[in-house]
Structure formats: structure tokens, C-alpha cells
Design a protein around this motif. Structure first.
Motif: not given
Lengths: 353, 353
Positions: A176, A179, A181, A212, A235, B62-65, B98, B139, B142-143, B227-228, B230-232, B234, B350
């Protein structure tokens, strides 16, 4: 003569779609023959010198649990077709049936290749570079651990190499964000292993990609969990259909738009063909000791014919032998990963907690 | 006057995109004011009687943890904007930064609503019924465990009720098949709970839906893991872009196609607008004690302006108060589920193993 086995009872429409598709396929491929597996009530519906009917008394329903399909329906059309493949009476099998059942029965009957725990379904998606992006898994495995995703990457890269001739196809991990991380724990661990595989020369790992990128054609192969892959594919199919339907509606709105539509028709038709997922129907199950192709459950005859053609071309080009060779070259690497107790434990524990 | 707080440093382009968007927004909404939060070097770039500059010395990259953004950058533009919301100096906040950091800082600063463990990001996707399908989570998480997905369903249904006026919006659970046996363990358990919620009158649960149902408009609300989702989203954006680019290319191929393109232009433009995801930019973070809107990181000024407009309309229509009421009505049900030790354990373990 190339013999293909067909599960005639699978899919949402069973023989009503499958048999006309078989007829069209036989007309297109004069050096192919078919073994049609199904319930005898349908045997008279396709009579052809290159088609043989094989009787199977049971049918795996689209909503049958995997255990029922596997353990209680031993004479299903799906099972019998796969047994024909196992005994080398056909060179490939096509089914539009229940994906989970097809995968489970295929694993049970055919077994997996050395080094592969779980087979995966690979799909070819048209991209903006006028090529196709291979995506796997498309729905066979809904709970993947890093070890599975790594195996998918190796199998998928082998498939792309064989089909496209590219010696080092680029591999992206669906995430997603680009990066490192980003993503959940399974994805982060998988990325780490893919980087190790790349360092060992086993793979050409590009890094994380996003949804994408499938259509941009950023990489040759996109690796993902089957749940995610299936949602991404469906989708996109849904959006393609919405666009196509609304173009049709907009262009038939009035006399002016009808004229514009008529003039634009050749362009629109070429676009529609390009995004018509029926043309790409027929996804190989990778990692099995046999060529099995999954057709979309809701495929129409045009789409199912394409799945038959995919299976036919794969058999003709000895896809299985060539894939097996490619995968065998990478298995020493998988074995090395497996000997480390720490990574082995990590690969088997539910990292997604 | 409706005051909106803006994180000027967020997104792929920061103030280069955000400030022009703010200018356009102020021109469109004469009863809105902006508090622009960012590094002082940019403060002279937008001077407007209804805009106030608020200084923040740091920027969340954008890539900061998430931990870095939350614990080490206490004077980031994102954090300062959210503090303005906390102290009621603004009625809503917009950031293109982010996503993980925005969610974590927003949770920390604003806290979640009663009964909600994790906020989620809701997006509106245009569908074939000329309405919009609300999808969450897009998004932020993610879990997800079943308890989170159930909360998303309740928050999402409340959002749809408030925005559309539908009293019993239909809720679908995103899966890889409609049958109840499909999907992973998290999804199966979630479906069970959603059925219980429906039986208790808390929700109108339609059942499982697939990716294509987002665009068909089968249900008002689609619930999924971030996660799902976001993928759908994008993937669909990628396909929409590929179609739009290839239409442009096809129509400019030669004189004939240019003419056809010119005649078809009004129709194509209306289609393009319909699938232009920039128009739908600005997704609410649901479940927080404050109105926070997330803009796409790669948004251009047109898209960012739309995110500002979303925040403005939400604040104007007292979305937060109305949402809070709706969610409060459903919390007794969440509480009942939580008191059962078995389901509580199931929701925390889990399940995806």
C-alpha cells in the motif's frame, strides 16, 4: 494431436457455456482433441470426431466446501478430469469450477513441484505498455505467509521468462505504498526475503509496487496474497464494465451522440477489446505437476474458448517442462532459507498478528 | 465563518500543491477561513484576509515510520494542525501526508469515539447506479480483526445515513466470493458477527460482496481491511488512467480519429469526469473525536481543493455530531459482543493463521 481435458460441469453455467466453447475451440485448433468430462445426461450435446465423452457421476458445486469436494465427491467431473491429466491421457485440464476445490483436488491428485508448498493462480492483465503484467496469486491462497509469497515470486518469474523470453523479469511486491516501511508484517518479511533472493541472483526484485502499477506495467510480475489479488482483479473488472456500459449509454442518448458514437466506433471497439477481461480468461495454476487452467466461474462461451486456447498453447509449447526447469534452478535458494530455524519459524507463524 | 486547518507540508508536493489549492478554495467558499500550518519559509506564499499562518518547525516525511512521526516530531505541521482541531480553533483538518502517521497522531491527539478501537478511512467511489459506494477501510489499518471490521461497518453505515439520508443503508463484506464459505478466517468470523448485528437490528447486512460490486453499486457500504481496500482503490485508479490515456492516444492517431474524437468529446468528457478520482479526493477518518480528511499523497491542486471542500461541507453540516449520535446508538451492541470471553478472545487472536 494435443489432447485437452475439460471439466464440463464447472462454472456458473456448466455445459451450457462449456460445450459451445469446446465446439468453437475444436474448429479453431485442428490438431487438438478434447476429453469432455461430465454427467452422461449431457453427453449427446457435443458430438465431434475429435471429442470423447468421459463419464463422471458427480459435480462440485460452486459453494461446496473444499473438504466435501475433495473427500466426498470422488467421481466429480473436476476430479476425473484431473485424473486424466495425472495418467497423461490429456496434456492439460481446463475448469471453470470452484477455485478452492480445483486447487485442493489438483494438489491432491497431481502433487506440487519440488520446493513448492502451495500452487498459485497467475493472471495476465493488459497494461499501459501494451504488454501484460502477470499477477499471482489471484485467489487460490487466502492466507499467505512470506514463504508462500517468495515461492509465488519464483514461480511467476519462471512463467514470465518462459512466456515472454525475458531472462530477468522484474518482480514487484504488491503493497500500500512504495516505501519499505509500509504494509503489514507478512509483507515486510516477504520484502526482506525477496531482497535476499535478489542478492543471491535468484530474482530481479524491483521493490514494493501499488495497485496502479499493475496497469502502468511498472514490473513484469506482481506478487500478492490470493485475497488481495482477487479483489484487485475483480474491482478492475467492475470498473471496466461500468466504463463500457456508461459509454454505451452516453453514446445512445440522442441523435447527435449516436452519430458521434458511430464515428468513434472503431476506436472504442479497439479500446473495449483491450480491456475485455474475457480475452485473458484462463489462468494457469502454477506449482503443480501438470498443466491446469482455471476459467472465470462466470465466463461465457467466448471467454471459456480463450481458456481452452491458453491450455492448448501451453501444452503445445511444453510450458510445464520449461517451468519445472526454471523453478528447479531456484529451489536450492528456497532450501537454504528453510534450513534456518529462525526464518522457518517466522515463515510458519501467523505474522499478521 | 468555518475555519479549516491545513497541513501545508504533507503529500508528495507539499506547499507547491497545497497553497494554490487553498487559494482556489478560499475563492469558492466566502464563509470559510484557513489556518495554514507549515514551515515559516513558505508563509509568504499565500497571503489572504481569511488565511492565517501557523508556524510548525518540522515535517512528517512520506516515508517516516509512525513512531518517528508520533514521538520525535512534536512540532510537525501535521501534529500542530491536529492540535488546532483539538483546541477547537478549526472545525476540520485536511492533510495529504503519510497516512499511517496521520492516523496515529490523530488518534493520539483527538482520541477515538466511545466503542471504537481504530479509526478507518472511508472513500466514496462512483458506481454504475450514478451514486457512490462508500468503502472503508481504505488504508489506515493493514491488519484487521473481526472486531475492527464490525466497527468499520457501524461507522460506515452511520456515515452513509448522514450523507445520503438512507436510514438503513446496505452493508457488504468484501470477499473473494459471495458464498459464506469463502474467504479467510477473519472474514468468516466477521460475516458471522455482521449477521448477529443484523439480527439485532444494528445493521442492514447484505452478505459477502466481490470487488466488482464496488462499481456495480450492489450495496451502499463495502467493508474491508485497509490493505485490501487500498489495493482495490489504487488498482481501479490505475485502470481508469490507462483507459483515459489510451482513449487520448487512439483518438489522436490520424485525421479521421481526431475528427471522431472531436465529435465524441462531450461524451468522453462527461465519462472522464465521472471516473476522475481527483473529484472524490478527501476521505474522512472515521471514529475520531474530530473531523480529519486525508487527501491522496499525489493529489494535484484540483484534487486537494476538493479535499478542502469535503472538509468544509462536513463541518458545515455538523457531520461529527451526527456521526457520533449514530455510532452511540450501536455501541451497546459492540459492548454486548465484548462481554463474551470467547468472542473477545477470537477477536484479539490472529485468526489469519
Amino acid at each position: 494431436m494435443i489432447p485437452i481435458g475439460v471439466d464440463c460441469m464447472g462454472g456458473d453455467f456448466g455445459p451450457d457455456v462449456v460445450l459451445p466453447a469446446c465446439e468453437s475451440f475444436l474448429a479453431q485448433c485442428p490438431d487438438a482433441s478434447l476429453m469432455l468430462v461430465g454427467q452422461d445426461a449431457h453427453s449427446a450435446r457435443l458430438v465431434h470426431p475429435r471429442a470423447t465423452w468421459v463419464s463422471a457421476s458427480e459435480v462440485v458445486a460452486m459453494d461446496d466446501p473444499v473438504e466435501v469436494a475433495l473427500r466426498r465427491k470422488k467421481d466429480s467431473s473436476m476430479r476425473v478430469a484431473l485424473e486424466l491429466l495425472k495418467s497423461a491421457k490429456v496434456a492439460a485440464v481446463v475448469s471453470a469450477g470452484n477455485t478452492g476445490a480445483l486447487m485442493a483436488i489438483a494438489r491432491y491428485v497431481l502433487k506440487t513441484l519440488e520446493g513448492i508448498d502451495r500452487p498459485a493462480i497467475a493472471a495476465l492483465i493488459p497494461n499501459a505498455r501494451s504488454e501484460a503484467t502477470t499477477v499471482l496469486d489471484m485467489g487460490a491462497n487466502v492466507d499467505c505467509q512470506p514463504t508462500h509469497l517468495l515461492q509465488f515470486a519464483i514461480m511467476g518469474a519462471a512463467l514470465v521468462s518462459v512466456l515472454s523470453g525475458k531472462t530477468h523479469p522484474t518482480v514487484g511486491l504488491l503493497n500500500i505504498g512504495e516505501e519499505a516501511i509500509k504494509g503489514n508484517e507478512v509483507i515486510k518479511k516477504t520484502a526482506e526475503w525477496l531482497r535476499e533472493a535478489a542478492a543471491a541472483g535468484v530474482l530481479n526484485f524491483h521493490g514494493n509496487v501499488e495497485g496502479n502499477d499493475i496497469f502502468r506495467g511498472t514490473v513484469d510480475l506482481v506478487v500478492c496474497d490470493g485475497f488481495v489479488g482477487n479483489v484487485a482483479l475483480k474491482s478492475s473488472e467492475g470498473l471496466a464494465r461500468m466504463i463500457s456500459d456508461s459509454l454505451r449509454a452516453e453514446f445512445s442518448r440522442n441523435v447527435y451522440t449516436r452519430l458521434a458514437g458511430a464515428l468513434a466506433y472503431p476506436v472504442l471497439r479497439s479500446l473495449r477489446q483491450r480491456v475485455d477481461h474475457r480475452r485473458y480468461n484462463g489462468a494457469p495454476l502454477l506449482g503443480l505437476r501438470g498443466l491446469v487452467f482455471k476459467s472465470h466461474g462466470s465466463a461465457d462461451s467466448f471467454a471459456f474458448t480463450n481458456a481452452l486456447l491458453q491450455a492448448y498453447h501451453a501444452a503445445r509449447n511444453q510450458l510445464l517442462e520449461r517451468l519445472t526447469e526454471h523453478i528447479a534452478q531456484a529451489t536450492p535458494f528456497l532450501g537454504r532459507l528453510d534450513t534456518s530455524p529462525a526464518t522457518r519459524a517466522a515463515s510458519q507463524s501467523p505474522l499478521v498478528a
